[in-house]
Design a protein around this motif. Structure first.
Motif, PDB file in Angstrom:
ATOM      1  N   LYS A 311       0.804  -1.120   0.179  1.00 28.00           N
ATOM      2  CA  LYS A 311      -0.056   0.028   0.111  1.00 28.00           C
ATOM      3  C   LYS A 311       0.886   1.444  -0.047  1.00 28.00           C
ATOM      4  N   ASP A 312       2.249   1.150   0.095  1.00 26.21           N
ATOM      5  CA  ASP A 312       2.920   2.510   0.094  1.00 26.21           C
ATOM      6  C   ASP A 312       3.045   2.871  -1.479  1.00 26.21           C
ATOM      7  N   ASP A 313       2.784   4.453  -1.244  1.00 30.13           N
ATOM      8  CA  ASP A 313       2.894   4.970  -2.431  1.00 30.13           C
ATOM      9  C   ASP A 313       4.107   5.139  -3.193  1.00 30.13           C
ATOM     10  N   HIS A 314       5.331   4.871  -2.444  1.00 29.76           N
ATOM     11  CA  HIS A 314       6.645   4.976  -2.811  1.00 29.76           C
ATOM     12  C   HIS A 314       7.007   3.776  -3.530  1.00 29.76           C
ATOM     13  N   VAL A 315       6.175   2.643  -3.665  1.00 34.37           N
ATOM     14  CA  VAL A 315       6.416   1.352  -4.246  1.00 34.37           C
ATOM     15  C   VAL A 315       7.535   0.617  -3.857  1.00 34.37           C
ATOM     16  N   ARG A 550       1.314  25.581 -11.299  1.00 36.57           N
ATOM     17  CA  ARG A 550       1.416  25.167  -9.904  1.00 36.57           C
ATOM     18  C   ARG A 550       2.767  24.423  -9.496  1.00 36.57           C
ATOM     19  N   GLY A 551       3.484  24.831  -8.486  1.00 36.43           N
ATOM     20  CA  GLY A 551       4.600  24.284  -8.173  1.00 36.43           C
ATOM     21  C   GLY A 551       4.528  22.824  -7.897  1.00 36.43           C
ATOM     22  N   ASN A 552       5.641  22.053  -7.701  1.00 39.47           N
ATOM     23  CA  ASN A 552       5.501  20.751  -7.304  1.00 39.47           C
ATOM     24  C   ASN A 552       5.252  20.560  -5.740  1.00 39.47           C
ATOM     25  N   ALA A 553       5.619  21.610  -4.914  1.00 43.05           N
ATOM     26  CA  ALA A 553       5.222  21.607  -3.536  1.00 43.05           C
ATOM     27  C   ALA A 553       3.857  21.475  -3.205  1.00 43.05           C
ATOM     28  N   GLY A 554       3.117  22.009  -4.021  1.00 37.84           N
ATOM     29  CA  GLY A 554       1.459  22.141  -3.989  1.00 37.84           C
ATOM     30  C   GLY A 554       0.953  21.219  -5.044  1.00 37.84           C
ATOM     31  N   LEU A 555       1.551  19.971  -5.412  1.00 43.34           N
ATOM     32  CA  LEU A 555       1.011  19.006  -5.837  1.00 43.34           C
ATOM     33  C   LEU A 555       0.951  17.841  -5.247  1.00 43.34           C
ATOM     34  N   PRO A 556       0.019  16.767  -5.584  1.00 42.48           N
ATOM     35  CA  PRO A 556       0.083  15.472  -4.753  1.00 42.48           C
ATOM     36  C   PRO A 556       1.264  14.863  -5.572  1.00 42.48           C
ATOM     37  N   PHE A 557       1.586  13.729  -4.687  1.00 43.35           N
ATOM     38  CA  PHE A 557       2.922  13.014  -4.746  1.00 43.35           C
ATOM     39  C   PHE A 557       3.121  12.497  -6.123  1.00 43.35           C
ATOM     40  N   LYS A 558       1.983  11.952  -6.731  1.00 41.97           N
ATOM     41  CA  LYS A 558       2.041  11.203  -7.857  1.00 41.97           C
ATOM     42  C   LYS A 558       2.185  12.201  -8.933  1.00 41.97           C
ATOM     43  N   GLU A 666       6.352   6.954  16.063  1.00 42.95           N
ATOM     44  CA  GLU A 666       6.240   7.466  15.012  1.00 42.95           C
ATOM     45  C   GLU A 666       6.790   7.336  13.709  1.00 42.95           C
ATOM     46  N   PRO A 667       6.473   7.277  12.407  1.00 44.06           N
ATOM     47  CA  PRO A 667       7.243   6.922  11.456  1.00 44.06           C
ATOM     48  C   PRO A 667       7.739   8.288  11.091  1.00 44.06           C
ATOM     49  N   THR A 668       8.853   8.195   9.838  1.00 40.64           N
ATOM     50  CA  THR A 668       9.520   9.281   9.615  1.00 40.64           C
ATOM     51  C   THR A 668       8.661  10.009   8.411  1.00 40.64           C
ATOM     52  N   ARG A 669       7.752   9.378   7.741  1.00 39.41           N
ATOM     53  CA  ARG A 669       6.735   9.821   6.867  1.00 39.41           C
ATOM     54  C   ARG A 669       5.482   9.047   7.341  1.00 39.41           C
ATOM     55  N   PRO A 670       4.357   9.855   6.856  1.00 46.15           N
ATOM     56  CA  PRO A 670       3.047   9.108   7.200  1.00 46.15           C
ATOM     57  C   PRO A 670       2.959   7.724   6.848  1.00 46.15           C
ATOM     58  N   ALA A 671       2.025   7.225   7.606  1.00 44.99           N
ATOM     59  CA  ALA A 671       1.534   5.786   7.250  1.00 44.99           C
ATOM     60  C   ALA A 671       1.005   5.861   5.734  1.00 44.99           C
ATOM     61  N   PRO A 672       1.509   4.802   4.937  1.00 46.44           N
ATOM     62  CA  PRO A 672       1.121   4.794   3.500  1.00 46.44           C
ATOM     63  C   PRO A 672      -0.492   4.786   3.329  1.00 46.44           C
ATOM     64  N   PRO A 673      -1.102   5.525   2.313  1.00 51.60           N
ATOM     65  CA  PRO A 673      -2.360   5.467   2.211  1.00 51.60           C
ATOM     66  C   PRO A 673      -2.694   4.148   1.358  1.00 51.60           C
ATOM     67  N   PRO A 674      -4.119   4.337   1.003  1.00 50.47           N
ATOM     68  CA  PRO A 674      -4.499   3.064   0.067  1.00 50.47           C
ATOM     69  C   PRO A 674      -3.761   3.247  -1.301  1.00 50.47           C
ATOM     70  N   PRO A 675      -3.852   2.184  -1.952  1.00 48.44           N
ATOM     71  CA  PRO A 675      -3.139   2.069  -3.124  1.00 48.44           C
ATOM     72  C   PRO A 675      -3.515   3.293  -3.979  1.00 48.44           C
ATOM     73  N   ALA A 676      -2.433   3.897  -4.603  1.00 44.94           N
ATOM     74  CA  ALA A 676      -2.609   4.995  -5.410  1.00 44.94           C
ATOM     75  C   ALA A 676      -2.874   4.555  -6.809  1.00 44.94           C
ATOM     76  N   PRO A 677      -3.262   5.360  -7.855  1.00 40.20           N
ATOM     77  CA  PRO A 677      -3.407   4.976  -9.389  1.00 40.20           C
ATOM     78  C   PRO A 677      -2.185   4.697  -9.979  1.00 40.20           C
ATOM     79  N   GLU A 678      -2.186   3.965 -11.019  1.00 35.14           N
ATOM     80  CA  GLU A 678      -1.072   3.613 -11.776  1.00 35.14           C
ATOM     81  C   GLU A 678      -0.023   4.896 -11.982  1.00 35.14           C
ATOM     82  N   ASP A 679       1.337   4.553 -11.636  1.00 37.81           N
ATOM     83  CA  ASP A 679       2.420   5.622 -12.063  1.00 37.81           C
ATOM     84  C   ASP A 679       2.139   6.403 -13.317  1.00 37.81           C
ATOM     85  N   THR A 680       1.778   7.497 -13.352  1.00 34.12           N
ATOM     86  CA  THR A 680       1.835   7.982 -14.571  1.00 34.12           C
ATOM     87  C   THR A 680       3.176   8.384 -15.547  1.00 34.12           C
TER      88      THR A 680
END
Length: 694
Positions: A311-315, A550-558, A666-680
């Motif tokens: 489920k980790d969005d960093h795959v 929009r800058g990358n900082a304001g965009l979702p990770f994917k 506590e994790p270094t980054r948030p717990a992974p969200p549900p599966p994200a869409p396929e990597d564009t």
């Protein structure tokens, strides 16, 4: 009517004697025949089949047990172990011998203090074991735990404790995608090979990576142990033991220290680093992070840990080095410039960059909105000017650019010892017509010339490209130390003078005020030359440009841009080539950006002590080494699942702040969200899109 009366038969003593004699002879003959058959059968069993029944009798008295062979080591170029074996006590279940599976599992869980997710794994594997496949309960047990199970064997049919060897990976997650992992043979493996070794408790086969590719070479010959048993199977005494023969050792070109450093230096990012020796093509490091700990897979990964990884969005389960495909962005500009030189263009030809260029009905932008003014080839590469390459590529044509891309390794299939690879795409007019049934357009050339559109590459291909630009030779990546390969030949159609021009421009990228200043080496006397890149994964509309991109900082990770860097060092005498891709990195953090990661990784080869000091300082800011971060992430994920199931009452944030144990979890980054869409990132942006940064 009267019937004639039959005549009375006169029975005499002589007649009776004759009848009795005949009957006695028949019965006697039958008895003799049966006796002969019995005697013959007894003679057949006792004489002819003596060996067979002796063996059956012996098997009732003596059990022959295979001893799994120790797996061959995998070592680095200096002899340091990347994968070895360590002695351990383990407990397995043989499903076909069990009488009460639930009761046995429950008893073992209490005896060995197994966590609930491990119990779930055991039960799930029992359901899939097909009766003959052993199921691992636990390994790395203490002697007391091993003894506690051993003394209860008469009450636990199907339980098989043993002392043996387990696979161990000292570097953990840093070598996960490189080496792969081992695991119990599947039912399909057994059906295909029918080898009793496959169902021997403790025996493992390669499941992924080099462990799978070299499985036969790493697997040794099994030993055997003969023990005398009672009719109930209780061991009376050990008779003889034949020791196993370990598998062959595999020595890789990998540098264990550099591999571990590269994996750790990728920090919390999702990406890959590859380092190649420019002398012979040896791959010194191939790190893909985040990764999985192969020790967890080899021991039998729990459902909870598998769920967290999947489920980790960093795959972390994908080998980004060989299976990840990314638009190469501006890292292809030195290659395009080399094609221009070979096409007869002068490096002093100048193009005026005003910040945008109209091609057909589409406006293509440069990352510098004000433009760069008049730029020649060197300045265009150093400042990563898109307009220069838009104009010059249209003059040259895509066919010649694509031909040069293939010569430097893009889209090339390398003979590598890995079970699966993705090879990328070098588009040209013939490719598009065959793939989509459409004609090549000018905007396709414009997109491809800055590494966007249909063009895709993996990190290893990018490292090969860097090594070929550095040396002018067709170096091939190699993973096995000492393997003989043909000498690398010069890149066809490329002159030394043109290569010198390209290398000088790549030096200006890093050391001459170009876009890659963050990659400048901290090692005195060592200069790094390279090229930065940014690859879009989304299309920027005209409406968005009008209102402000929009800058990358304001965009979702994917939706963030990929950050890339390829280069070599030292600039004046190239010895090492490097490639780094940070997936959806967006150039948001200088210390965790591709140029600095690549630079620090190269610095380890020249001054390991200085590089490690810097890494240890940086790791304090992002939560320590990968193993520590993953342990905290796992603890947080386990807690979240417990709360979700109602097993734990969540604490208020104020209380959590005062609880040291909670803070540690506590994790270094948030717990992974549900599966994200396929990597564009694996899909080319629509025609007309272009990179917004160098």
């Amino acid at each position: 009517m009267k019937f004639p009366r039959p005549k009375r038969k006169i029975v005499t003593e002589a007649a009776q004697s004759l009848t009795f004699t005949r009957r006695a002879m028949v019965v006697g003959g039958l008895q003799v025949g049966i006796g002969a058959l019995l005697a013959g059968r007894m003679a057949w069993i006792s004489v002819v089949q003596h060996e067979k029944y002796s063996m059956l009798a012996e098997s009732n008295r003596v059990n022959l047990t295979l001893i799994p062979p120790r797996r061959g080591w995998i070592i680095d170029r200096n002899g340091r172990p990347l994968a070895n074996n360590r002695t351990d006590f383990r407990v397995d279940l043989i499903p076909q011998r069990m009488t009460d599976a639930d009761g046995t599992v429950r008893h073992l869980a209490e005896l060995l203090s197994l966590p609930p997710d491990e119990v779930d794994r055991i039960r799930d594997e029992l359901d899939k074991s097909a009766g003959f496949r052993p199921v691992q309960v636990a390994d790395k047990l203490t002697y007391d735990q091993y003894a506690a199970v051993s003394v209860r064997l008469p009450d636990l049919p199907g339980v098989a404790p043993s002392q043996g060897f387990s696979r161990y990976y000292p570097a953990g997650a840093s070598v996960g995608h490189l080496l792969g992992y081992v695991g119990s043979a599947s039912a399909k493996d057994y059906e295909e090979r029918r080898d009793p070794l496959l169902i021997t408790p403790g025996f493992k086969v390669g499941k992924d990576g080099l462990e799978k590719s070299f499985d036969q070479r790493l697997t040794g010959k099994p030993g055997a142990k003969r023990v005398e048993v009672t009719a109930r199977g209780k061991i009376v005494q050990e008779l003889t033991t034949r020791s196993d023969t370990p598998g062959n050792t595999i020595q890789l070109t990998i540098d264990a220290g550099l591999q571990d450093y590269a994996g750790r230096r990728l920090a919390t990012q999702s990406g890959s680093v590859v380092v190649i020796d420019c002398h012979n093509g040896d791959v010194l490091a191939m790190a893909s992070m985040p990764s999985f700990d192969p020790n967890s897979f080899s021991d039998g990964i729990s459902h909870l840990e598998w769920e967290m990884l999947s489920k980790d969005d960093h795959v972390p389960l994908r080998n980004k080095t060989l299976q990840g495909l990314y638009p190469p962005g501006s890292t292809v500009k030195p290659m395009v410039a080399l094609a221009l030189l070979e096409g007869g263009f002068s490096p002093e030809d100048t193009v005026n960059c005003a910040g945008a260029l109209r091609v057909g009905n589409t406006l293509f932008h440069c990352h510098s909105r004000r433009g760069h003014g008049g730029v020649n080839m060197k300045r265009a590469i150093a400042q990563s000017c898109d307009i220069y390459f838009y104009v010059m590529a249209q003059r040259l044509g895509m066919d010649r650019i694509a031909a040069m891309a293939r010569r430097v390794g893009m889209g090339q299939k390398f003979p590598l010892p890995f079970p699966s690879q993705s090879y990328g795409t070098v588009p040209d007019p013939d490719w598009k017509l065959k793939k989509y049934g459409k004609e090549w357009q000018i905007y396709d050339t414009v997109n491809a010339t800055i590494g966007q559109g249909y063009m895709l590459i993996n990190p290893l291909q990018m490292a090969v490209m860097a090594s070929r630009l550095a040396t002018g030779r067709e170096l091939m990546p190699n993973f096995i130390l000492g393997e003989r390969h043909p000498d690398a030949q010069p890149i066809p159609g490329v002159s030394d003078a043109h290569l010198a021009t390209i290398r000088d421009a790549m030096n200006a990228v890093v050391n001459g005020g170009g876009t890659g200043g963050a990659a400048r080496s901290s090692i005195p006397g060592v200069m790094i030359a390279g090229k930065t890149g940014t690859a879009q994964v989304r299309r920027i509309t005209m409406a968005e440009r009008a209102g402000g991109v929009r800058g990358n900082a304001g965009l979702p990770f994917k939706l963030r841009d990929h950050a890339l860097f390829q280069g070599f060092a030292p600039f004046d005498n190239p010895r090492y080539a490097v490639a780094c891709i940070i997936e959806h990195g967006g150039h948001l953090n200088r210390n965790e950006d591709a140029p600095m990661i690549a630079s620090d990784t190269l610095s380890y080869l020249f001054d390991p002590k200085k590089a490690m000091e810097k890494l240890e300082t940086l790791e304090k800011g992002w939560g320590g080494p990968p193993a520590e971060r993953q342990a905290r992430q796992m603890a947080a994920f386990r807690l979240a699942k417990a709360i979700e199931k109602g097993e734990v009452v969540p604490q208020p944030a104020s209380n959590a702040a005062d609880n040291g144990a909670d803070n540690a979890a506590e994790p270094t980054r948030p717990a992974p969200p549900p599966p994200a869409p396929e990597d564009t990132g694996d899909v080319p942006p629509p025609p007309g899109s272009n990179a917004a940064a160098p």
